[in-house]
Design an enzyme around this catalytic site. Sequence first.
Site, mmCIF file in Angstrom:
data_model
loop_
_atom_site.group_PDB
_atom_site.id
_atom_site.type_symbol
_atom_site.label_atom_id
_atom_site.label_comp_id
_atom_site.label_asym_id
_atom_site.label_seq_id
_atom_site.Cartn_x
_atom_site.Cartn_y
_atom_site.Cartn_z
ATOM 1 N N ASP A 24 2.518 4.830 7.431
ATOM 2 C CA ASP A 24 2.608 3.606 6.640
ATOM 3 C C ASP A 24 2.595 2.366 7.516
ATOM 4 O O ASP A 24 2.781 2.433 8.716
ATOM 5 C CB ASP A 24 3.938 3.603 5.875
ATOM 6 C CG ASP A 24 3.865 4.486 4.651
ATOM 7 O OD1 ASP A 24 2.749 4.711 4.168
ATOM 8 O OD2 ASP A 24 4.926 4.941 4.195
ATOM 9 N N LYS B 91 -3.039 -0.278 5.896
ATOM 10 C CA LYS B 91 -3.747 -1.478 6.354
ATOM 11 C C LYS B 91 -3.680 -2.579 5.310
ATOM 12 O O LYS B 91 -3.684 -2.322 4.123
ATOM 13 C CB LYS B 91 -5.216 -1.146 6.636
ATOM 14 C CG LYS B 91 -5.453 -0.714 8.072
ATOM 15 C CD LYS B 91 -6.942 -0.556 8.297
ATOM 16 C CE LYS B 91 -7.235 0.711 9.089
ATOM 17 N NZ LYS B 91 -8.354 1.464 8.601
ATOM 18 N N MET C 251 13.107 -4.530 -0.243
ATOM 19 C CA MET C 251 11.985 -5.274 -0.822
ATOM 20 C C MET C 251 12.516 -6.445 -1.649
ATOM 21 O O MET C 251 12.023 -6.729 -2.738
ATOM 22 C CB MET C 251 11.115 -4.349 -1.687
ATOM 23 C CG MET C 251 10.485 -3.242 -0.866
ATOM 24 S SD MET C 251 9.710 -1.959 -1.839
ATOM 25 C CE MET C 251 11.089 -0.890 -2.222
HETATM 26 N N1 SAH Z 1 12.022 4.342 3.324
HETATM 27 C C1 SAH Z 1 12.402 3.053 3.879
HETATM 28 C C2 SAH Z 1 12.248 1.935 2.862
HETATM 29 C C3 SAH Z 1 10.831 1.671 2.463
HETATM 30 S S1 SAH Z 1 10.694 0.357 1.344
HETATM 31 C C4 SAH Z 1 13.817 3.130 4.431
HETATM 32 O O1 SAH Z 1 14.508 4.111 4.186
HETATM 33 O O2 SAH Z 1 14.208 2.208 5.143
HETATM 34 C C5 SAH Z 1 10.319 -0.997 2.404
HETATM 35 C C6 SAH Z 1 11.506 -1.900 2.565
HETATM 36 O O3 SAH Z 1 12.422 -1.334 3.474
HETATM 37 C C7 SAH Z 1 11.206 -3.249 3.136
HETATM 38 O O4 SAH Z 1 10.740 -4.135 2.149
HETATM 39 C C8 SAH Z 1 12.551 -3.667 3.645
HETATM 40 O O5 SAH Z 1 13.372 -4.086 2.593
HETATM 41 C C9 SAH Z 1 13.098 -2.343 4.141
HETATM 42 N N2 SAH Z 1 12.889 -2.154 5.595
HETATM 43 C C10 SAH Z 1 12.165 -1.210 6.197
HETATM 44 N N3 SAH Z 1 12.268 -1.307 7.534
HETATM 45 C C11 SAH Z 1 13.104 -2.331 7.777
HETATM 46 C C12 SAH Z 1 13.636 -2.920 8.954
HETATM 47 N N4 SAH Z 1 13.326 -2.461 10.164
HETATM 48 N N5 SAH Z 1 14.475 -3.961 8.825
HETATM 49 C C13 SAH Z 1 14.825 -4.425 7.609
HETATM 50 N N6 SAH Z 1 14.360 -3.894 6.462
HETATM 51 C C14 SAH Z 1 13.515 -2.867 6.548
#
Ligand code: SAH
Length: 469
Positions: free
Chosen positions: A249, A271, A384
């Site tokens: 992703d 992408k 998100m």
């Molecule tokens: N499966 C992922 C979430 C995917 S949804 C998890 O468990 O973290 C995507 C959202 O995750 C983003 O919009 C943001 O809110 C959050 N996110 C993912 N990586 C992040 C990071 N390094 N720092 C802050 N928020 C993050």
Amino acid sequence: MKHFPIFLALEGRRVVLSGGGEAALAKLRLLLKTEAHLTVFAPDPAPEIAEWATQGRLRLVRRRLQPGDAMCAALFYAANDDDAEDARVAKLARADGALTNLVDNLHGSQFITPAIVDRDPVTVAIGTEGAAPVLARQIKRELEERLSPVLGTLARIGKSFRHVAEALPMGRARRDFWADYYDTAGPRAHAAGGEASVRETLDDLLNAHLTRQAAAGHVAFVGSGPGDPDLLTMKARKALDTADVVIYDRLVTPEILELARREALMIDVGKEGFGRHTPQEEINAHIVRHVADGHQVVRLKSGDPTVFGRLDEEVEAVEAAGLSFSIVPGITAASASVATIGQSLTRRGRNANVRFLTGHDMKGFADHDWADLAKPGQVAAIYMGKRAARFIQGRLLMHGADPETPVTVIENASRPNERVLSATLSTLEPELSRANLTGPAVVLLGLAPRTAASLTRPHLEHPTLQEVL
Ligand code: SAH
């Protein structure tokens, strides 16, 4: 790269060393492991050197080096514990055409001897071009601990078995066989009955692999964590090590993709343009096709694959195709975010539950139990949530939430460009818009950064608590 690492075939070649003291002994202990013809020039050699000469392991000439003594030598070591003498003999040896090394004199040397982890025939050479000998020693220590002491024996026996193992088809089948041998079967057999037992095991193992019907494909849904490669699980690393195909992703960081097996086919389903909107069916189809082809597929998702990862849709597609899968959990963004600000997701007396919410769902801004969330002490990690911040703020205030409720936004949690925005429910907007965060961010409702000066973030260069915007 100022020094190019190579492994030099020394069998039957001449290596000359000048010196008879400590420096000479240290080098000779290494050189005696090779099959070179060693000649040592030393007017007053240490007793060990004289003993090695008596045993016929080297030739000892009891005088100082003279012109022509290093003729036809592949390598020459100046190891006199005396800078002036080292300089003198190195000059003579260079004139004789040998590549020269002066012990503890990087600049005067034409080559240097690396730190070595010896599991002959497996040899790991570590060099820092003299920049960080401490680091070289540390790496050596770590490798010494990590590599089984019997690795050399296993490799030697394995080598003699290579042609037999060619009965297995090239590629994954053969790789799996050797991985089995080095990871489990080999060490186990060695512990049980030494070399003889290892040889027997190889035969059995090969038969087992030959009879095993062509291994079926498999997909592991792997969590890549929030971005810092150090936050990957060992299982995730192993999956990346052996993957034939990696489907990843947008939020998976390049540092993590680097860790995939070099031959793996890397498929980016994140992408821009194509990316976020890669239709889910297309992603499912990629996975199913590669697994059905018998490949080891890693479906790499940021954070934990089970949190807002549309995991079930992909799992259902794999199940419907009758294929096998597994799930490797990862550290979710909420966990990384609270770690950054030194807080807990739950706390006795404050909140006995924590919610992971999404800021928007398929229909737009997501609806939640606002009345409940508005109660004092609630903690929620909103994923998100950047665009939905104003909506969330409005809903909570409307349901009577305290405007002073702390709200912290963590962008790029665990990454070098991590930022923390500390606000309250009443200031969240416009502060969030003003901060113009461009990376992924989690909104933590009900938590403020702990201000303890002792809270540092060891993965960042600057051990500051936060950059409050
Ligand atoms: N499966 C992922 C979430 C995917 S949804 C998890 O468990 O973290 C995507 C959202 O995750 C983003 O919009 C943001 O809110 C959050 N996110 C993912 N990586 C992040 C990071 N390094 N720092 C802050 N928020 C993050």
